[in-house]
Design an enzyme around this catalytic site. Structure first.
Site, PDB file in Angstrom:
ATOM      1  N   HIS A 104      20.401  53.320  86.380  1.00 20.75           N
ATOM      2  CA  HIS A 104      21.810  53.383  85.988  1.00 20.75           C
ATOM      3  C   HIS A 104      22.273  51.965  85.659  1.00 20.75           C
ATOM      4  CE1 HIS A 104      23.078  57.440  87.976  1.00 20.75           C
ATOM      5  NE2 HIS A 104      21.861  57.511  87.475  1.00 20.75           N
ATOM      6  N   GLU A 131      24.815  50.216  86.587  1.00 23.43           N
ATOM      7  CA  GLU A 131      25.224  49.403  87.731  1.00 23.43           C
ATOM      8  C   GLU A 131      24.028  48.851  88.492  1.00 23.43           C
ATOM      9  OE1 GLU A 131      28.218  52.948  87.839  1.00 23.43           O
ATOM     10  OE2 GLU A 131      26.202  52.567  87.055  1.00 23.43           O
ATOM     11  N   CYS A 156      28.525  56.692  90.642  1.00 20.89           N
ATOM     12  CA  CYS A 156      27.973  57.837  91.366  1.00 20.89           C
ATOM     13  C   CYS A 156      27.653  57.391  92.802  1.00 20.89           C
ATOM     14  CB  CYS A 156      26.712  58.327  90.654  1.00 20.89           C
ATOM     15  SG  CYS A 156      25.293  57.212  90.860  1.00 20.89           S
ATOM     16  N   CYS A 177      25.049  54.429  92.953  1.00 18.51           N
ATOM     17  CA  CYS A 177      25.594  53.155  92.485  1.00 18.51           C
ATOM     18  C   CYS A 177      26.645  52.618  93.452  1.00 18.51           C
ATOM     19  CB  CYS A 177      26.153  53.308  91.075  1.00 18.51           C
ATOM     20  SG  CYS A 177      24.840  53.671  89.874  1.00 18.51           S
TER      21      CYS A 177
END
Length: 166
Positions: A54, A56, A84, A87
């Protein structure tokens, strides 16, 4: 100060557009310390075939390498989509001071949508969170991407874009 935050979210949007061009769910992230970007990334789950890739997480890894420390204190993270659970956990563990996100994610977001992990005072670190920064622009990139995915014939859809907002 709003102009500064909008400028950095603009950089995160540039990263989101790079993800879009690569066929990834268009989420971008930048991490800033002392008015300098120390980490920037976009989603790369499909490219790397890595569920943890992801924006992040990749930006946090980059920022930690840049600083030579896993402690990202006195940093600000700008991301185009509400983090999410994974993260948010990485943000807490990295001790990021401030988080700014654009669009809310009603299916996977945990900074106010499904729950508020970053605001849960039972954790040893709670960053300051600002939501909805340039939400319209951030949401538009996501909407355009998922509209394009839905308009493809089923055999060409692949798995790209199974983020929360599809």
């Amino acid at each position: 100060m709003l102009d500064v935050h909008r400028r950095y979210m603009g950089y995160a949007l540039q990263e989101a557009r790079r993800a879009f061009e690569a066929g990834e769910a268009p989420v971008g992230c930048v991490i800033v310390q002392d008015d300098r970007i120390i980490g920037k990334a976009h989603n790369q789950r499909e490219t790397l075939q890595d569920p943890t890739a992801h924006a992040e997480v990749l930006a946090i890894t980059q920022a930690a390498a840049q600083l030579g420390s896993w402690r990202l204190e006195n940093t600000r993270l700008y991301v185009t989509l509400e983090p999410c659970p994974m993260c948010a956990g990485a943000i807490i563990l990295a001790r990021i001071s401030e988080v700014y996100f654009g669009a809310f994610d009603p299916k996977a977001g945990v900074c106010g949508s499904l729950m508020d992990l970053l605001g849960d005072t039972r954790f040893n670190h709670n960053p300051q969170v600002t939501s909805g920064l340039m939400a319209e622009e951030c949401g538009a990139v996501l909407s355009e991407f998922f509209r394009a995915i839905r308009n493809r014939p089923p055999r060409y859809r692949g798995n790209a874009g199974d983020e929360g907002l599809n």
